[in-house]
Write an enzyme that holds these catalytic residues in place. Structure first.
Site: not given
Ligand code: NAD
Length: 435
Positions: A11, A255, A265
């Site tokens: 994200v 569907l 997610c």
């Molecule tokens: P991810 O695990 O790919 O990325 C998270 C990143 O945050 C990691 O690179 C980690 O090193 C970093 N991080 C951890 N602590 C940190 C800090 N203190 N400061 C800066 N960076 C830090 O996760 P993601 O898939 O990108 O998901 C992130 C959020 O977005 C989640 O809440 C998820 O539910 C939501 N989300 C994800 C998607 C998806 O398709 N992946 C879609 C919509 C929403």
């Protein structure tokens, strides 16, 4: 405008690159040194179509930068987005907010009295998290001039850039007028495209994300149960899905019957919603049931393979095609492969698998799998083949070649990518879902 994206994951990196494309100066901050080093070297740490070009272009234009240290970039930014992970907390199913609160504490030290900054939760966070982030920051730095906003992200891996640049809607929630102006200015390019912008309170915005994902998970689970019913009564779930999906009140999307939803997610968000709802005494029983049915469904998929193989896979080679939770991503989080492969191994099978992009990630999570270089290498000597992910390259298999390579021509298609009538001519024994 200047913003910081905390977290350079699926994200944070996509949103950061897309905001940069909108003309905003973006710094992505992530404590993962190897990830930031790779980004400095021009290597994209995740598989997401189009992301490499978008990142390259905006880095070259000087609008997108990466660092491990917040201290280097926090001067006078308009907004700091928290886009860190919120996985399931071990033991109780609630969302683990430790990364979010750590990010809030990191931010607090750099906020000043003379410059207003919006702290935005882009991570999917339970209701009340925004207020807790605000409290954490105030406790650490009582002079900070800031307000909190929630701006959940709806992008889908595999089509993330298009989803961010041309979303169905943008949702943000804040109780502060100045923060609202900053959010509107950031999303101005989307206003110009007449994208609906849903502006709410913090709480409504936080809940909207969970409600959306829970609804979609329910829709998938509904059609999966219809598929099981179709198998019992001799109906075809694809016909039923089309018949109901053309009703504008229902809609065609989500569907497709399959092995149960997975991914980064839906599983964690449905569970977190169930836990939040229980904790405030307003249980969401539909979602509780969805979570339960989906878990059991994923666990039962190996039984379908075993049944197709004649009741046992002991001593057999099983070819698994696809292990990522869906095509066009290398994400393995809660992929059905993590249920099916160990269950097949426990039943005595040797698993040989191929995935176009997710094998490196899968190797960390699955043991004793023989990772093969391509589809046909995975099929060689196998007594049964299973399609777990509907990658395009599995959609036009050369069945004559596959048959000549396999020990027996048995195909279990858990994604319904083939037509059962056409499969009759291939000489394969073919099993799919709900047809
Ligand atoms: P991810 O695990 O790919 O990325 C998270 C990143 O945050 C990691 O690179 C980690 O090193 C970093 N991080 C951890 N602590 C940190 C800090 N203190 N400061 C800066 N960076 C830090 O996760 P993601 O898939 O990108 O998901 C992130 C959020 O977005 C989640 O809440 C998820 O539910 C939501 N989300 C994800 C998607 C998806 O398709 N992946 C879609 C919509 C929403």
């Amino acid at each position: 405008m200047n913003i910081i994206m905390l977290g350079a994951g699926y994200v944070g990196l996509v949103s950061g690159a897309c905001f940069a494309e909108f003309g905003v100066n973006v710094t992505c901050v992530d404590p993962d040194e190897s990830k930031i080093q790779r980004l400095h070297d021009g290597i994209i740490p995740i598989y997401e179509p189009g992301l490499d070009d978008l990142v390259k272009k905006n880095v070259e234009a000087g609008r997108l930068a990466f660092t491990t240290s917040l201290s280097k970039c926090v001067q006078k930014v308009d907004a700091i987005f928290i886009a860190v992970g919120t996985p399931t907390r071990r033991g109780d199913g609630h969302a683990d907010l430790s990364y979010v609160y750590q990010a809030a504490r990191d931010i607090a030290n750099y906020l000043t009295e003379d410059h207003f900054t919006v702290v935005v939760t882009k991570s999917t966070v339970p209701i009340g998290t925004g207020r807790e982030v605000e409290k954490n920051i105030r406790e650490t730095n009582s002079k900070a001039n800031f307000a909190v906003a929630s701006n959940p992200e709806f992008l889908r891996e595999g089509s993330a850039i298009g989803d961010f640049m041309r979303p169905d809607r943008v949702v943000f929630g804040t109780n502060n007028a100045q923060a609202s102006e900053v959010m509107k200015a950031l999303y101005r390019p989307l206003y110009l495209l007449e994208t609906p912008i849903v502006q709410t309170t913090l709480e409504s915005s936080e809940l909207t994300k969970y409600a959306g994902n829970a609804f979609l998970a329910t829709k998938i689970t509904f059609i999966n149960e219809m598929a099981d019913l179709c198998e019992k009564v001799g109906a075809n779930v694809q016909d039923v899905a089309r018949g109901i999906g053309l009703d504008g009140r229902i809609g065609k999307k989500f569907l497709h019957a399959g092995p149960g939803y997975g991914g980064s997610c839906f599983p964690k968000d449905t569970l977190a919603l169930v836990k939040t709802a229980q904790s405030v005494g307003s249980p969401v029983r539909i979602v509780e049931t969805v979570v339960d049915i989906n878990n059991k469904r994923k666990q039962s998929m190996a039984d379908r393979v075993i049944a197709a193989a004649g009741g046992s896979v002991k001593g057999m080679k099983v070819a698994v095609l696809g292990v990522s939770f869906k095509p066009n991503t290398d994400d393995m989080r809660d992929s059905v492969a993590l249920d099916v492969i160990p269950a097949l191994q426990a039943a005595g099978a040797t698993v040989q698998a191929f995935d176009p992009v997710a094998m490196k990630e899968a190797e960390r999570l699955l043991s004793d799998v023989k990772w093969m270089n391509d589809t046909y290498a995975a099929l060689a000597d196998a007594s049964v083949a299973v399609i777990l992910t509907e990658w395009n390259e599995f959609r036009s298999l050369d069945f004559a070649r596959a048959k000549s390579l396999m020990a027996s021509p048995i195909l279990v298609d858990l994604r319904n990518i083939y037509n059962p009538n056409e499969m009759v001519n291939t000489g394969f024994s073919y099993t799919s879902i709900g047809r």
